[in-house]
Design an enzyme around this catalytic site. Structure first.
Site, PDB file in Angstrom:
ATOM      1  N   MET A   1      44.295  39.198  48.049  1.00  0.00           N
ATOM      2  CA  MET A   1      43.157  38.366  47.775  1.00  0.00           C
ATOM      3  C   MET A   1      43.298  37.077  48.576  1.00  0.00           C
ATOM      4  SD  MET A   1      42.434  36.097  44.323  1.00  0.00           S
ATOM      5  CE  MET A   1      42.651  37.385  43.206  1.00  0.00           C
ATOM      6  N   PRO A   2      42.535  36.896  49.639  1.00  0.00           N
ATOM      7  CA  PRO A   2      42.588  35.628  50.362  1.00  0.00           C
ATOM      8  C   PRO A   2      41.933  34.517  49.539  1.00  0.00           C
ATOM      9  CG  PRO A   2      41.521  37.353  51.677  1.00  0.00           C
ATOM     10  CD  PRO A   2      41.692  37.876  50.298  1.00  0.00           C
ATOM     11  N   THR A   3      42.610  33.393  49.462  1.00  0.00           N
ATOM     12  CA  THR A   3      42.071  32.233  48.769  1.00  0.00           C
ATOM     13  C   THR A   3      42.133  31.044  49.709  1.00  0.00           C
ATOM     14  OG1 THR A   3      42.831  33.069  46.640  1.00  0.00           O
ATOM     15  CG2 THR A   3      42.311  30.718  46.763  1.00  0.00           C
TER      16      THR A   3
END
Length: 62
Positions: free
Chosen positions: A1-3
């Site tokens: 999950m890129p944040t």
């Protein structure tokens, strides 16, 4: 999950922020081959008086 956490000077409109997060999400999905629902972006508005570069507050810049 890129944040992504993006800090920027306050003053952008909701529409500008909307366009920005849509563009970042699209670029992330294309480059990392992830689904849009996995991309989180946190926008943090910062006052110029709370940000300094080179020992000088941005609010003091002329």
């Amino acid at each position: 999950m890129p944040t992504f956490r993006v800090e920027l000077f306050e003053g952008r409109t909701v529409e500008q922020k909307r366009q920005f997060v849509e563009a970042i999400t699209k670029a992330t999905c294309e480059s990392l081959k992830v689904e849009p629902g996995s991309v989180d972006i946190i926008l943090v508005d910062v006052k110029k008086e709370d940000w300094a570069t080179g020992g000088r507050l941005w609010s003091d810049a002329g």
